[in-house]
Write a protein that holds these residues in place. Structure first.
Motif, mmCIF file in Angstrom:
data_model
loop_
_atom_site.group_PDB
_atom_site.id
_atom_site.type_symbol
_atom_site.label_atom_id
_atom_site.label_comp_id
_atom_site.label_asym_id
_atom_site.label_seq_id
_atom_site.Cartn_x
_atom_site.Cartn_y
_atom_site.Cartn_z
ATOM 1 N N VAL A 102 0.738 -1.214 0.052
ATOM 2 C CA VAL A 102 -0.165 0.039 0.091
ATOM 3 C C VAL A 102 0.912 1.330 0.042
ATOM 4 O O VAL A 102 0.760 2.278 -0.748
ATOM 5 N N ARG A 103 1.879 1.375 0.751
ATOM 6 C CA ARG A 103 2.802 2.578 0.986
ATOM 7 C C ARG A 103 3.405 2.501 -0.394
ATOM 8 O O ARG A 103 3.648 3.806 -0.804
ATOM 9 N N GLU A 104 3.919 1.600 -1.084
ATOM 10 C CA GLU A 104 4.577 1.620 -2.446
ATOM 11 C C GLU A 104 3.814 1.998 -3.230
ATOM 12 O O GLU A 104 4.354 2.975 -4.291
ATOM 13 N N LEU A 105 2.644 1.752 -3.493
ATOM 14 C CA LEU A 105 1.385 1.977 -4.355
ATOM 15 C C LEU A 105 1.400 3.457 -4.324
ATOM 16 O O LEU A 105 1.002 4.414 -5.361
ATOM 17 N N ARG A 106 1.032 3.914 -3.194
ATOM 18 C CA ARG A 106 0.781 5.431 -2.705
ATOM 19 C C ARG A 106 1.855 6.414 -3.381
ATOM 20 O O ARG A 106 1.748 7.475 -3.756
ATOM 21 N N SER A 107 3.167 5.911 -3.206
ATOM 22 C CA SER A 107 4.332 6.645 -3.403
ATOM 23 C C SER A 107 4.591 6.912 -4.740
ATOM 24 O O SER A 107 5.113 7.688 -5.371
ATOM 25 N N ILE A 108 4.421 5.579 -5.494
ATOM 26 C CA ILE A 108 4.897 5.668 -6.953
ATOM 27 C C ILE A 108 3.619 5.697 -7.811
ATOM 28 O O ILE A 108 4.026 6.472 -9.063
ATOM 29 N N GLU A 109 2.543 5.187 -7.875
ATOM 30 C CA GLU A 109 1.438 5.007 -8.576
ATOM 31 C C GLU A 109 0.162 5.820 -7.999
ATOM 32 O O GLU A 109 -0.666 5.245 -7.430
ATOM 33 N N VAL A 139 -7.132 -4.065 11.124
ATOM 34 C CA VAL A 139 -7.176 -3.643 9.621
ATOM 35 C C VAL A 139 -8.082 -2.763 9.458
ATOM 36 O O VAL A 139 -7.985 -2.022 8.715
ATOM 37 N N GLU A 140 -9.265 -2.657 10.019
ATOM 38 C CA GLU A 140 -10.351 -1.864 9.854
ATOM 39 C C GLU A 140 -10.010 -0.363 10.198
ATOM 40 O O GLU A 140 -10.280 0.480 9.469
ATOM 41 N N ARG A 141 -9.208 -0.234 11.271
ATOM 42 C CA ARG A 141 -8.554 0.783 11.621
ATOM 43 C C ARG A 141 -7.725 1.546 10.696
ATOM 44 O O ARG A 141 -7.599 2.904 10.395
ATOM 45 N N TYR A 142 -6.913 0.532 10.255
ATOM 46 C CA TYR A 142 -5.763 0.943 9.054
ATOM 47 C C TYR A 142 -6.294 1.416 7.931
ATOM 48 O O TYR A 142 -6.098 2.457 7.309
ATOM 49 N N ALA A 143 -7.417 0.683 7.395
ATOM 50 C CA ALA A 143 -8.137 0.822 6.017
ATOM 51 C C ALA A 143 -8.704 2.422 6.309
ATOM 52 O O ALA A 143 -8.547 3.003 5.279
ATOM 53 N N SER A 144 -9.291 2.506 7.479
ATOM 54 C CA SER A 144 -10.028 3.986 7.747
ATOM 55 C C SER A 144 -9.000 4.968 7.689
ATOM 56 O O SER A 144 -9.360 5.898 7.156
ATOM 57 N N GLY A 145 -7.974 4.777 8.256
ATOM 58 C CA GLY A 145 -6.856 5.848 8.537
ATOM 59 C C GLY A 145 -6.351 5.949 7.203
ATOM 60 O O GLY A 145 -5.721 7.186 6.861
ATOM 61 N N THR A 146 -6.052 5.046 6.218
ATOM 62 C CA THR A 146 -5.546 5.443 4.835
ATOM 63 C C THR A 146 -6.561 5.561 3.789
ATOM 64 O O THR A 146 -6.172 5.538 2.642
ATOM 65 N N GLN A 147 -7.572 5.598 4.304
ATOM 66 C CA GLN A 147 -8.810 5.631 3.002
ATOM 67 C C GLN A 147 -8.578 4.839 2.062
ATOM 68 O O GLN A 147 -8.771 5.040 0.835
ATOM 69 N N THR A 148 -8.581 3.505 2.399
ATOM 70 C CA THR A 148 -8.636 2.259 1.673
ATOM 71 C C THR A 148 -9.566 1.509 1.713
ATOM 72 O O THR A 148 -10.146 1.117 2.817
#
Length: 200
Positions: A102-109, A139-148
């Motif tokens: 997720v981090r890599e995709l957000r930074s490159i694509e 996971v739910e908290r992470y998804a909410s925090g990253t808008q995924t």
């Protein structure tokens, strides 16, 4: 080369069920008797999707999950409109690896929409206990925090698999720029007489 309007890549650790997810969606099948095998390189499948009066060709790249293939995998997700980042709902370590993608995709694509996908829900339904009982809340908290967007799926039963890909399609066509490119590609295909093979 066959036309692809919507490029989707599957990312995640080896053995999290990426290939099974693709096969369930494209062929509506699940082979529980097949021995587990790691994907080497990338496997490609395509599906023709009718949305209102527009026909889309969705290309799905199922990438190898082993870290030794990371450099190769990066070449396949470039230009993708959507990425499904998978983790095994019973193994918390696979979620840690998913966060890397997720981090890599957000930074490159930057234009690639990311969908977090928990796989193997059927194991939980059958009473299998995760190695981290709190993993889903994390996971739910992470998804909410990253808008995924998060989907909990089972390729064995088919639960939420079509819903996941339908969401990807709806997000894609909601962008007028994407639809314009599809219409241009259709016109070009008709002019060149291009033929393509895909699952229906």
């Amino acid at each position: 080369m066959s036309r692809v309007d919507l490029k989707v890549v599957l990312l995640g650790n080896a053995m999290v069920g990426k290939t099974s997810l693709m096969e369930r969606y494209v062929h509506d099948s699940f082979n529980c008797n097949r021995p587990y095998q790691n994907t080497i390189g990338t496997v490609f499948a395509a599906k023709r999707v009718q949305v209102n009066d527009v026909t889309l060709i969705m290309g799905i790249w199922d990438t190898a999950g082993s870290e030794k293939y990371d450099a190769m995998t990066r070449t396949y997700y470039r230009g993708a409109k959507a990425a499904i980042v998978c983790y095994d709902i019973t193994k918390s370590s696979t979620f840690q690896r998913a966060k890397h993608w997720v981090r890599e995709l957000r930074s490159i694509e930057e234009n690639c929409k990311v969908y977090l996908c928990a796989t193997k829900k059927d194991l939980c339904d059958e009473g299998f206990v995760s190695d981290d009982p709190d993993i889903q809340n994390v996971v739910e908290r992470y998804a909410s925090g990253t808008q995924t967007k998060l989907f909990v799926t089972s390729s064995k039963t088919g639960e939420n698999v079509v819903e996941l890909f339908d969401e990807i399609i709806q997000d894609f066509i909601s962008n007028p720029e994407n639809l314009q490119k599809v219409e241009e590609a259709i016109v070009l295909s008709k002019k060149t007489g291009e033929r393509y093979c895909c699952a229906i």
